[in-house]
Design an enzyme around this catalytic site. Structure first.
Site, PDB file in Angstrom:
ATOM      1  N   LYS A  18     -19.668 -28.896  64.766  1.00 35.52           N
ATOM      2  CA  LYS A  18     -19.203 -27.606  64.226  1.00 35.52           C
ATOM      3  C   LYS A  18     -20.338 -26.578  64.251  1.00 35.52           C
ATOM      4  CE  LYS A  18     -19.063 -26.900  59.610  1.00 35.52           C
ATOM      5  NZ  LYS A  18     -19.799 -25.720  59.137  1.00 35.52           N
ATOM      6  N   ASN A  19     -21.534 -26.973  63.766  1.00 34.17           N
ATOM      7  CA  ASN A  19     -22.609 -25.986  63.603  1.00 34.17           C
ATOM      8  C   ASN A  19     -23.286 -25.618  64.905  1.00 34.17           C
ATOM      9  OD1 ASN A  19     -21.897 -25.897  60.990  1.00 34.17           O
ATOM     10  ND2 ASN A  19     -23.586 -27.151  60.236  1.00 34.17           N
ATOM     11  N   ARG A  89     -19.145 -17.927  57.048  1.00 33.29           N
ATOM     12  CA  ARG A  89     -20.592 -17.757  56.968  1.00 33.29           C
ATOM     13  C   ARG A  89     -21.188 -17.608  58.353  1.00 33.29           C
ATOM     14  NH1 ARG A  89     -25.145 -16.517  54.440  1.00 33.29           N
ATOM     15  NH2 ARG A  89     -26.922 -17.576  55.367  1.00 33.29           N
ATOM     16  N   CYS A 113     -19.484 -21.193  52.479  1.00 34.68           N
ATOM     17  CA  CYS A 113     -19.510 -22.089  51.309  1.00 34.68           C
ATOM     18  C   CYS A 113     -20.025 -21.350  50.075  1.00 34.68           C
ATOM     19  CB  CYS A 113     -20.408 -23.280  51.604  1.00 34.68           C
ATOM     20  SG  CYS A 113     -19.677 -24.290  52.867  1.00 34.68           S
ATOM     21  N   ARG A 118     -26.449 -16.747  49.462  1.00 34.29           N
ATOM     22  CA  ARG A 118     -26.960 -17.183  50.759  1.00 34.29           C
ATOM     23  C   ARG A 118     -27.596 -15.972  51.440  1.00 34.29           C
ATOM     24  NH1 ARG A 118     -22.811 -21.556  53.112  1.00 34.29           N
ATOM     25  NH2 ARG A 118     -24.386 -21.665  54.751  1.00 34.29           N
ATOM     26  N   ASP A 121     -32.457 -12.574  54.476  1.00 36.53           N
ATOM     27  CA  ASP A 121     -33.713 -11.825  54.628  1.00 36.53           C
ATOM     28  C   ASP A 121     -34.544 -12.289  55.826  1.00 36.53           C
ATOM     29  OD1 ASP A 121     -33.899 -14.106  52.678  1.00 36.53           O
ATOM     30  OD2 ASP A 121     -36.020 -13.754  53.009  1.00 36.53           O
ATOM     31  N   GLN A 122     -34.518 -13.582  56.130  1.00 36.18           N
ATOM     32  CA  GLN A 122     -35.304 -14.054  57.281  1.00 36.18           C
ATOM     33  C   GLN A 122     -34.690 -13.595  58.599  1.00 36.18           C
ATOM     34  OE1 GLN A 122     -38.361 -15.807  56.750  1.00 36.18           O
ATOM     35  NE2 GLN A 122     -37.826 -14.883  54.793  1.00 36.18           N
ATOM     36  N   ASP A 301     -26.582 -31.451  54.354  1.00 38.23           N
ATOM     37  CA  ASP A 301     -25.117 -31.538  54.516  1.00 38.23           C
ATOM     38  C   ASP A 301     -24.607 -32.956  54.328  1.00 38.23           C
ATOM     39  OD1 ASP A 301     -24.818 -28.964  57.096  1.00 38.23           O
ATOM     40  OD2 ASP A 301     -25.179 -28.887  54.949  1.00 38.23           O
ATOM     41  N   ARG A 393     -11.356 -27.350  57.410  1.00 39.98           N
ATOM     42  CA  ARG A 393     -11.936 -26.275  58.226  1.00 39.98           C
ATOM     43  C   ARG A 393     -13.189 -26.756  58.956  1.00 39.98           C
ATOM     44  NH1 ARG A 393     -16.528 -23.611  56.399  1.00 39.98           N
ATOM     45  NH2 ARG A 393     -17.050 -23.902  54.201  1.00 39.98           N
TER      46      ARG A 393
HETATM   47  C1  EPZ Z   1     -26.728 -23.878  58.198  1.00 44.10           C
HETATM   48  O1  EPZ Z   1     -26.566 -22.868  57.215  1.00 44.10           O
HETATM   49  C2  EPZ Z   1     -25.474 -24.707  58.147  1.00 44.10           C
HETATM   50  N1  EPZ Z   1     -24.318 -23.853  58.469  1.00 44.10           N
HETATM   51  C3  EPZ Z   1     -25.306 -25.327  56.759  1.00 44.10           C
HETATM   52  O2  EPZ Z   1     -24.212 -26.213  56.850  1.00 44.10           O
HETATM   53  C4  EPZ Z   1     -26.541 -26.153  56.420  1.00 44.10           C
HETATM   54  O3  EPZ Z   1     -26.444 -26.596  55.085  1.00 44.10           O
HETATM   55  C5  EPZ Z   1     -27.814 -25.323  56.596  1.00 44.10           C
HETATM   56  O4  EPZ Z   1     -27.849 -24.723  57.913  1.00 44.10           O
HETATM   57  C6  EPZ Z   1     -29.077 -26.168  56.438  1.00 44.10           C
HETATM   58  O5  EPZ Z   1     -29.078 -27.184  57.410  1.00 44.10           O
HETATM   59  C7  EPZ Z   1     -24.084 -23.553  59.754  1.00 44.10           C
HETATM   60  O6  EPZ Z   1     -24.809 -23.954  60.644  1.00 44.10           O
HETATM   61  C8  EPZ Z   1     -22.866 -22.696  60.022  1.00 44.10           C
HETATM   62  P1  EPZ Z   1     -30.334 -22.005  56.395  1.00 44.10           P
HETATM   63  P2  EPZ Z   1     -27.618 -21.638  57.153  1.00 44.10           P
HETATM   64  O7  EPZ Z   1     -30.533 -20.610  56.850  1.00 44.10           O
HETATM   65  O8  EPZ Z   1     -28.119 -21.350  58.507  1.00 44.10           O
HETATM   66  C9  EPZ Z   1     -32.535 -20.059  52.674  1.00 44.10           C
HETATM   67  C10 EPZ Z   1     -22.053 -26.989  56.511  1.00 44.10           C
HETATM   68  O9  EPZ Z   1     -21.666 -27.724  55.608  1.00 44.10           O
HETATM   69  N2  EPZ Z   1     -32.522 -18.829  53.475  1.00 44.10           N
HETATM   70  O10 EPZ Z   1     -30.996 -23.119  57.154  1.00 44.10           O
HETATM   71  O11 EPZ Z   1     -27.009 -20.544  56.355  1.00 44.10           O
HETATM   72  C11 EPZ Z   1     -31.141 -20.489  52.256  1.00 44.10           C
HETATM   73  O12 EPZ Z   1     -30.764 -19.830  51.070  1.00 44.10           O
HETATM   74  C12 EPZ Z   1     -22.988 -25.856  56.180  1.00 44.10           C
HETATM   75  O13 EPZ Z   1     -21.785 -27.137  57.735  1.00 44.10           O
HETATM   76  C13 EPZ Z   1     -33.211 -17.719  52.999  1.00 44.10           C
HETATM   77  O14 EPZ Z   1     -33.818 -17.743  51.935  1.00 44.10           O
HETATM   78  O15 EPZ Z   1     -28.783 -22.323  56.301  1.00 44.10           O
HETATM   79  C14 EPZ Z   1     -31.315 -21.974  52.058  1.00 44.10           C
HETATM   80  O16 EPZ Z   1     -31.861 -22.222  50.780  1.00 44.10           O
HETATM   81  C15 EPZ Z   1     -23.166 -25.703  54.685  1.00 44.10           C
HETATM   82  N3  EPZ Z   1     -33.208 -16.572  53.747  1.00 44.10           N
HETATM   83  C16 EPZ Z   1     -32.348 -22.352  53.122  1.00 44.10           C
HETATM   84  O17 EPZ Z   1     -32.999 -21.145  53.490  1.00 44.10           O
HETATM   85  C17 EPZ Z   1     -32.551 -16.498  54.959  1.00 44.10           C
HETATM   86  O18 EPZ Z   1     -32.601 -15.432  55.601  1.00 44.10           O
HETATM   87  C18 EPZ Z   1     -31.756 -22.963  54.392  1.00 44.10           C
HETATM   88  O19 EPZ Z   1     -30.739 -22.085  54.842  1.00 44.10           O
HETATM   89  C19 EPZ Z   1     -31.860 -17.638  55.420  1.00 44.10           C
HETATM   90  C20 EPZ Z   1     -31.861 -18.798  54.666  1.00 44.10           C
END
Ligand code: EPZ
Length: 422
Positions: A18-19, A89, A113, A118, A121-122, A301, A393
């Site tokens: 999915k991701n 998302r 989710c 969420r 900023d990065q 996850d 989903r």
């Molecule tokens: C992806 O979300 C996945 N979703 C998530 O899976 C998964 O939990 C996550 O990566 C971590 O592996 C998809 O790929 C669609 P992150 P993402 O940016 O990209 C913080 C599922 O169940 N952060 O790696 O949104 C954030 O708050 C879903 O399939 C910032 O602070 O996750 C978190 O604490 C749920 N600023 C951490 O980093 C930013 O700009 C990791 O988030 C971005 C993220």
């Protein structure tokens, strides 16, 4: 409805990731020719992102249950529908893809989710480094630039989404972009491999330093998406919890290494083959401490699924959630099965109980819902899980797949609304 307490036996086939799919489909926008994407899971999140791109004018045809043909040349209005984008998302990948191709993008703040804020900023830090102006007033992210110029970007936190988004925006930028502290997940590598097959120049995906040299032209290709590591891990945890002996096929065992290692610590037997793993559990489930980390650590996850499994372990286990701030909202539902779990900010202390009892619970998000299914499969009696739309989903044919390995599970549509005639 799940009538639990039965062990699981047989074989189950894992679908595409999915991701990876929700990133590779928007990435097709960057191509100058049609692309054919195969091994796509037939799930709502994927079909929604395809609809969003179709709505912008791309020609998107589903050529069979798990393949799309996407021709982005029809995109006339590179602004995705506000209402469609708010529902998921992963729509933020449209920012990187549209910026990379059209040097502008307007995407509503993403939904998805519901475990805590969420931030993006990065993502914005990366875009600004490439010369993009970002305006986040209100709930639409507006970005534009006259030219994308390669830059060195150091992420403050490891982010899958930001890593992929900057790759999408940088593949056609002028010069070299270097991403440091990059995410290393298998789906990040899959996106890079897809773009490289189109003619991009991306090196180091899968490590924490990714170098992208911009190119002029990306050609259309046929590409098959990797198997879903989290779907596979979810079925591995289900067999571990319910007991039994199941071969899980269409996997890349290397992507499952941290999950396999933890299951072996818990006392579960895992045999690895070229494209399959066999999971056998008929003895005790041992307690085990788990810390979720970015890849190659234990995936966040899989955190809810492990919590469900450890709730019937022999002893006390501690799970530490190091990726998300607030990913234990499902615990109260899990305790309705008789699990004994206390949450202390990022830690869940799980006192194993001898067995779980059937209950009626509600799914709050994708992986939480999967954890409730795992608990229901292990619990004695008939359980009911409501709001399974959150689960379906992200998990293709989960009810049919579980039934195929002996689960007594069925979908009950909630009674049709009573229509009062005047
Ligand atoms: C992806 O979300 C996945 N979703 C998530 O899976 C998964 O939990 C996550 O990566 C971590 O592996 C998809 O790929 C669609 P992150 P993402 O940016 O990209 C913080 C599922 O169940 N952060 O790696 O949104 C954030 O708050 C879903 O399939 C910032 O602070 O996750 C978190 O604490 C749920 N600023 C951490 O980093 C930013 O700009 C990791 O988030 C971005 C993220």
């Amino acid at each position: 409805m799940i009538n639990g307490g039965k062990s699981l036996h047989g074989r189950v086939n894992i679908s595409g990731a999915k991701n990876a799919a929700v990133a590779i489909i928007p990435a097709c926008i960057l191509s100058d020719e049609p692309c054919r994407i195969e091994n796509i899971p037939n799930i709502k999140d994927v079909n929604l992102i395809a609809d969003i791109i179709r709505n912008m004018g791309a020609k998107v045809t589903k050529v069979d249950k798990s393949a799309f043909e996407i021709d982005p040349r029809g995109i006339v209005n590179p602004v995705p529908s506000y209402d469609m984008v708010r529902n998921m998302r992963a729509s933020y990948y449209l920012l990187g893809a549209l910026l990379g191709k059209y040097h502008r993008a307007e995407v509503a703040m993403p939904g998805g989710c519901n475990f805590g804020v969420r931030p993006v900023d990065q993502h914005l830090k990366g875009f600004e480094a490439l010369g993009v102006e970002c305006d986040c007033s209100g709930d639409v992210i507006k970005t534009r630039t006259d030219k994308l110029t390669g830059a060195r970007i150091y992420f403050d936190i490891v982010s899958v989404g930001a890593t992929i988004n900057i790759i999408l925006a940088a593949v056609k930028a002028e010069g070299m972009t270097v991403i440091e502290n990059a995410a290393r997940e298998p789906h990040v590598v899959d996106v890079a491999n897809f773009l490289n097959s189109m003619g991009a120049n991306i090196r180091g995906a899968g490590t924490d330093v990714i170098k992208i040299r911009g190119v002029e032209h990306l050609k259309g290709v046929t590409y098959s998406i990797i198997p879903d590591q989290i779907e596979a891990g979810t079925y591995m945890a289900a067999v571990a919890a319910a007991g039994g002996d199941v071969v899980i096929r269409n996997v890349i065992p290397k992507h499952l290494e941290s999950i396999t290692a933890k299951l072996r610590e818990i006392g579960v037997e895992v045999e690895e083959y070229d494209e399959a793993v066999r999971v056998i559990r008929n003895g005790k489930i041992r307690k085990c401490n788990i810390k979720t980390m970015p890849h190659p650590g234990v995936p966040t996850d899989m955190q809810p699924q492990f919590a469900a499994l450890l709730s019937i372990a022999d002893g006390t286990s501690i799970i530490t959630e190091n990726v998300w701030n607030n990913r234990y909202q499902y615990v109260s539902e899990l305790c309705r099965f008789g699990a004994n779990i206390t949450v202390d900010v990022r830690k869940a202390i799980i006192e194993g109980v001898p067995s779980l009892t059937a209950s009626t619970v509600r799914a709050t998000d994708l992986r939480a819902g999967a954890a409730l299914i795992i608990a229901a499969l292990a619990a004695h009696g008939t359980s009911e899980i409501e709001d399974i739309r959150h689960i379906e989903r992200g998990y293709e044919d989960i009810i049919e797949k579980l039934r195929g390995i002996g689960a007594d599970i069925s979908r009950q549509s909630i009674g049709s609304p009573i229509v009062y005639t005047a």
